[in-house]
Design a protein around this motif. Structure first.
Motif, PDB file in Angstrom:
ATOM      1  N   LYS B  31       0.108   4.595 -16.571  1.00  0.00           N
ATOM      2  CA  LYS B  31      -0.145   3.249 -17.090  1.00  0.00           C
ATOM      3  C   LYS B  31      -0.469   2.273 -15.973  1.00  0.00           C
ATOM      4  O   LYS B  31      -1.340   1.442 -16.085  1.00  0.00           O
ATOM      5  CB  LYS B  31       1.094   2.741 -17.837  1.00  0.00           C
ATOM      6  N   MET B  32       0.280   2.384 -14.888  1.00  0.00           N
ATOM      7  CA  MET B  32       0.113   1.390 -13.831  1.00  0.00           C
ATOM      8  C   MET B  32      -0.096   2.066 -12.477  1.00  0.00           C
ATOM      9  O   MET B  32       0.764   2.818 -12.032  1.00  0.00           O
ATOM     10  CB  MET B  32       1.337   0.486 -13.796  1.00  0.00           C
ATOM     11  N   VAL B  33      -1.238   1.805 -11.872  1.00  0.00           N
ATOM     12  CA  VAL B  33      -1.560   2.449 -10.594  1.00  0.00           C
ATOM     13  C   VAL B  33      -2.168   1.451  -9.614  1.00  0.00           C
ATOM     14  O   VAL B  33      -2.703   0.419 -10.010  1.00  0.00           O
ATOM     15  CB  VAL B  33      -2.558   3.626 -10.765  1.00  0.00           C
ATOM     16  N   VAL B  34      -2.066   1.793  -8.333  1.00  0.00           N
ATOM     17  CA  VAL B  34      -2.814   1.101  -7.286  1.00  0.00           C
ATOM     18  C   VAL B  34      -3.737   2.145  -6.681  1.00  0.00           C
ATOM     19  O   VAL B  34      -3.283   3.229  -6.289  1.00  0.00           O
ATOM     20  CB  VAL B  34      -1.893   0.504  -6.203  1.00  0.00           C
ATOM     21  N   LEU B  61      -1.628   5.570  -6.304  1.00  0.00           N
ATOM     22  CA  LEU B  61      -0.174   5.373  -6.298  1.00  0.00           C
ATOM     23  C   LEU B  61       0.277   4.967  -7.691  1.00  0.00           C
ATOM     24  O   LEU B  61      -0.168   3.963  -8.233  1.00  0.00           O
ATOM     25  CB  LEU B  61       0.200   4.292  -5.265  1.00  0.00           C
ATOM     26  N   HIS B  62       1.154   5.762  -8.267  1.00  0.00           N
ATOM     27  CA  HIS B  62       1.681   5.526  -9.601  1.00  0.00           C
ATOM     28  C   HIS B  62       2.919   4.635  -9.497  1.00  0.00           C
ATOM     29  O   HIS B  62       3.852   4.950  -8.761  1.00  0.00           O
ATOM     30  CB  HIS B  62       2.030   6.912 -10.182  1.00  0.00           C
ATOM     31  N   LEU B  63       2.908   3.514 -10.233  1.00  0.00           N
ATOM     32  CA  LEU B  63       4.018   2.567 -10.132  1.00  0.00           C
ATOM     33  C   LEU B  63       4.946   2.682 -11.327  1.00  0.00           C
ATOM     34  O   LEU B  63       4.497   2.675 -12.469  1.00  0.00           O
ATOM     35  CB  LEU B  63       3.470   1.143 -10.042  1.00  0.00           C
ATOM     36  N   ILE B  64       6.237   2.779 -11.056  1.00  0.00           N
ATOM     37  CA  ILE B  64       7.208   2.872 -12.139  1.00  0.00           C
ATOM     38  C   ILE B  64       8.369   1.915 -11.887  1.00  0.00           C
ATOM     39  O   ILE B  64       8.725   1.639 -10.751  1.00  0.00           O
ATOM     40  CB  ILE B  64       7.730   4.320 -12.314  1.00  0.00           C
TER      41      ILE B  64
END
Lengths: 198, 67
Positions: B31-34, B61-64
């Protein structure tokens, strides 16, 4: 491993500044670890207050519930090592204020709770502070599973955690794993600050 | 083309691909990546137009949440 005695470590850390972005589970524990080893200056930013629910993992005490986290953390650091220079900022970090607040820090520790904020600071560092070290915490929910916790390097960004387990109702953040990741972040900071020969 | 993806070498049967195609191919449904290509940030609105080419160094980079 770099071999240095504690006096040498303290001497080298005395003129270093580290930014702590968020004073929750990661930020409070990481800041305390860095204060214990004698980092010269900590720049801590957060807008939140200590709540009862924070005490299962964050470096605060029961009688500090209701107080600003930045004030309570500065007080706790002073009780451990009064020589540390602690600069506090009572605000919500954003892409405009991050470069000003942490501009003079050698390293920024990302210690946010929400994924959206983690994304925001990573993008801000990449775009506005190229080359600045950012040490992030990613994946610390639940308990057990020690072997999954690791550190991954992407250029000047270091990511500590299991990279997988997001906090939820069924997977709460708890002192042991949050503390492990926070201390891994502190450990990474030390490696970066002490590995360069000066 | 050969690229570096998250510090590992990977080979694809194409001369270039968009970030969107790369994410689909790798089954990255985060869902959320850089995302960075050669140390430059690629924002979400450019996933369909930013091209990955032979020799590129790509980071996802996967952000959790949790902290």
């Amino acid at each position: 491993m770099i071999n240095l005695d504690f006096e040498e470590i303290r001497t080298r850390l005395a003129d270093k500044s580290v930014g702590i972005a968020g004073a929750g589970g990661l930020g409070s524990n990481c800041a305390v670890a860095l204060a214990r080893v004698g980092i010269g200056r900590l720049v801590i930013a957060d807008f939140d207050v200590v709540s009862e629910g924070n005490l299962n993992r964050q470096y605060y005490f029961k009688d500090q519930v209701g107080r600003k986290k930045i004030d309570a953390l500065r007080e706790n650091i002073a009780k451990i090592n009064p020589e540390i220079d602690v600069e506090i900022h009572d605000l919500r970090l954003d892409p405009d204020n991050i470069p000003h607040i942490f501009g003079n820090c050698q390293i920024i520790v990302e210690a946010f709770d929400l994924a959206g904020m983690k994304k925001m600071i990573a993008e801000t560092v990449i775009e506005k502070m190229p080359g600045k070290y950012l040490v992030m915490g990613m994946g610390l929910a639940g308990f057990g599973n020690n072997e999954a916790i690791n550190t991954v390097k992407i250029d000047n960004i270091y990511v500590c955690g299991d990279l997988e387990n997001e906090t939820s109702e069924q997977l709460p953040p708890l002192a042991p794993r949050v503390g492990i990741v926070a201390n891994m972040q502190a450990n990474q900071v030390l490696e970066l600050l002490l590995s360069k020969q000066e | 083309m050969k690229i570096i993806l998250n510090n590992r070498q990977e080979e694809f049967d194409k001369e270039s691909m968009t970030i969107r195609e790369l994410l689909d191919e790798k089954n990255f449904t985060f869902k959320m990546v850089v995302i960075k290509i050669n140390n430059k940030l690629v924002r979400k609105e450019h996933y369909d137009t930013s091209l990955v080419r032979d020799g590129d160094d790509v980071s996802v980079l996967h952000l959790i949440s949790g902290g």
